[in-house]
Design a protein around this motif. Structure first.
Motif, short mmCIF file in Angstrom:
data_model
loop_
_atom_site.label_atom_id
_atom_site.label_comp_id
_atom_site.label_asym_id
_atom_site.label_seq_id
_atom_site.Cartn_x
_atom_site.Cartn_y
_atom_site.Cartn_z
N HIS A 11 0.81 -1.22 0.00
CA HIS A 11 0.00 0.00 0.00
C HIS A 11 0.84 1.27 0.00
N ASN A 12 2.14 1.16 0.26
CA ASN A 12 3.03 2.32 0.16
C ASN A 12 3.30 2.69 -1.30
N LYS A 13 3.08 1.75 -2.21
CA LYS A 13 3.28 2.00 -3.65
C LYS A 13 1.97 2.20 -4.39
N LEU A 14 0.86 1.97 -3.73
CA LEU A 14 -0.45 2.01 -4.37
C LEU A 14 -0.92 3.45 -4.56
N VAL A 15 -1.42 3.75 -5.75
CA VAL A 15 -1.97 5.07 -6.06
C VAL A 15 -3.42 4.87 -6.51
N PRO A 16 -4.20 5.94 -6.55
CA PRO A 16 -5.56 5.79 -7.04
C PRO A 16 -5.57 5.12 -8.41
N GLY A 17 -6.46 4.14 -8.55
CA GLY A 17 -6.53 3.40 -9.80
C GLY A 17 -7.67 2.40 -9.80
N LEU A 18 -7.75 1.67 -10.89
CA LEU A 18 -8.76 0.63 -11.10
C LEU A 18 -8.01 -0.68 -11.31
N GLY A 28 -17.66 -23.23 -12.02
CA GLY A 28 -17.39 -23.05 -13.44
C GLY A 28 -17.47 -21.61 -13.93
N ALA A 29 -17.86 -20.69 -13.08
CA ALA A 29 -17.94 -19.28 -13.46
C ALA A 29 -16.82 -18.50 -12.80
N VAL A 30 -16.43 -17.41 -13.43
CA VAL A 30 -15.40 -16.53 -12.88
C VAL A 30 -16.07 -15.28 -12.31
N ILE A 31 -15.67 -14.92 -11.10
CA ILE A 31 -16.09 -13.65 -10.47
C ILE A 31 -14.84 -12.80 -10.36
N THR A 32 -14.85 -11.63 -10.99
CA THR A 32 -13.71 -10.71 -10.93
C THR A 32 -14.00 -9.64 -9.89
N THR A 33 -13.07 -9.47 -8.95
CA THR A 33 -13.17 -8.42 -7.94
C THR A 33 -12.25 -7.27 -8.33
N PHE A 34 -12.82 -6.09 -8.45
CA PHE A 34 -12.05 -4.88 -8.77
C PHE A 34 -11.84 -4.06 -7.51
N ASP A 35 -10.66 -3.50 -7.41
CA ASP A 35 -10.26 -2.56 -6.37
C ASP A 35 -10.32 -1.19 -7.02
N ILE A 36 -11.32 -0.41 -6.66
CA ILE A 36 -11.45 0.97 -7.16
C ILE A 36 -10.85 1.85 -6.07
N ARG A 37 -9.57 2.11 -6.19
CA ARG A 37 -8.81 2.81 -5.15
C ARG A 37 -8.88 4.30 -5.43
N ILE A 74 -22.43 -8.29 -9.10
CA ILE A 74 -22.64 -9.11 -7.90
C ILE A 74 -22.67 -8.21 -6.66
N TYR A 75 -21.76 -7.25 -6.61
CA TYR A 75 -21.63 -6.42 -5.40
C TYR A 75 -20.86 -5.16 -5.72
N PHE A 76 -21.25 -4.06 -5.08
CA PHE A 76 -20.48 -2.83 -5.05
C PHE A 76 -20.54 -2.31 -3.62
N GLY A 77 -19.37 -2.10 -3.01
CA GLY A 77 -19.39 -1.62 -1.63
C GLY A 77 -18.04 -1.07 -1.20
N PRO A 78 -18.04 -0.41 -0.04
CA PRO A 78 -16.86 0.29 0.45
C PRO A 78 -15.80 -0.63 1.04
N MET A 79 -14.56 -0.18 0.95
CA MET A 79 -13.45 -0.84 1.64
C MET A 79 -13.48 -0.38 3.10
N GLY A 80 -13.10 -1.26 3.98
CA GLY A 80 -13.06 -0.92 5.39
C GLY A 80 -12.10 0.22 5.71
N CYS A 81 -11.02 0.35 4.93
CA CYS A 81 -10.04 1.41 5.17
C CYS A 81 -10.50 2.77 4.65
N ARG A 82 -11.62 2.78 3.93
CA ARG A 82 -12.24 4.00 3.40
C ARG A 82 -11.39 4.72 2.37
N THR A 83 -10.58 3.94 1.62
CA THR A 83 -9.79 4.53 0.53
C THR A 83 -10.38 4.19 -0.84
N GLY A 84 -11.48 3.43 -0.87
CA GLY A 84 -12.08 3.06 -2.14
C GLY A 84 -13.21 2.07 -1.98
N PHE A 85 -13.49 1.38 -3.09
CA PHE A 85 -14.63 0.46 -3.18
C PHE A 85 -14.22 -0.83 -3.86
#
Length: 159
Positions: A11-18, A28-37, A74-85
């Motif tokens: 997280h020291n190298k992480l910048v806002p991004g998708l 048999g199905a793929v679920i992709t989780t995105f980090d909207i930082r 499937i889902y859209f919701g906040p990160m516990g750290c409150r830096t994104g979704f």
């Protein structure tokens, strides 16, 4: 216990991004989780719960009503750290696959001028905790920083 994927990212190298956070295979199905930082972790102030709550209500409503991605959301919701979704979509995606969808979403919220969907005592357990004006500011900032010119370092986790 083994660290979960999101705790293995520096997280020291992480910048806002998708970013693609993970891909899960379920029957048999793929679920992709995105980090909207949306904010720079440990550098910028985190978002307050009011604007995050507003973004959550508007984004979930927009995504579940989207003509292409509505049935895949499937889902859209906040990160516990409150830096994104987090956004979970049914399907095998890369970040670049949903840049246009994210632009649509962020413009929708940035331009939104009506009652926040679900912001009533009947519909929500904390309906008074909303801030549409600040939500719009975050939407415009992220769209300008990340979505208007999606550089590779804003679409793939740093090494």
């Amino acid at each position: 216990m083994e660290k979960i994927t999101s705790f293995t990212i520096d997280h020291n190298k992480l910048v806002p991004g998708l970013y693609v956070s993970r891909k899960d295979h379920v029957e048999g199905a793929v679920i992709t989780t995105f980090d909207i930082r949306m904010t720079n972790p440990n550098e910028e102030p985190v978002m307050n719960t009011a604007e995050m709550h507003t973004i959550e209500h508007l984004a979930a409503t927009f995504l579940r009503n989207h003509s292409v991605y509505g049935k895949k959301t499937i889902y859209f919701g906040p990160m516990g750290c409150r830096t994104g979704f987090y956004l979970l979509l049914a399907g095998d995606y890369q970040s670049s696959d949903i840049v246009d969808l994210m632009r649509e979403l962020f413009v929708f919220i940035a331009d939104y001028y009506d009652e926040v969907p679900g912001a009533s005592a009947k519909d929500c357990g904390n309906y008074l905790d909303n801030n549409l004006n600040l939500a719009k500011i975050y939407m415009r900032k992220f769209k300008q920083e990340v979505l208007d010119n999606p550089a590779p370092e804003r679409l793939v986790y740093p090494q």
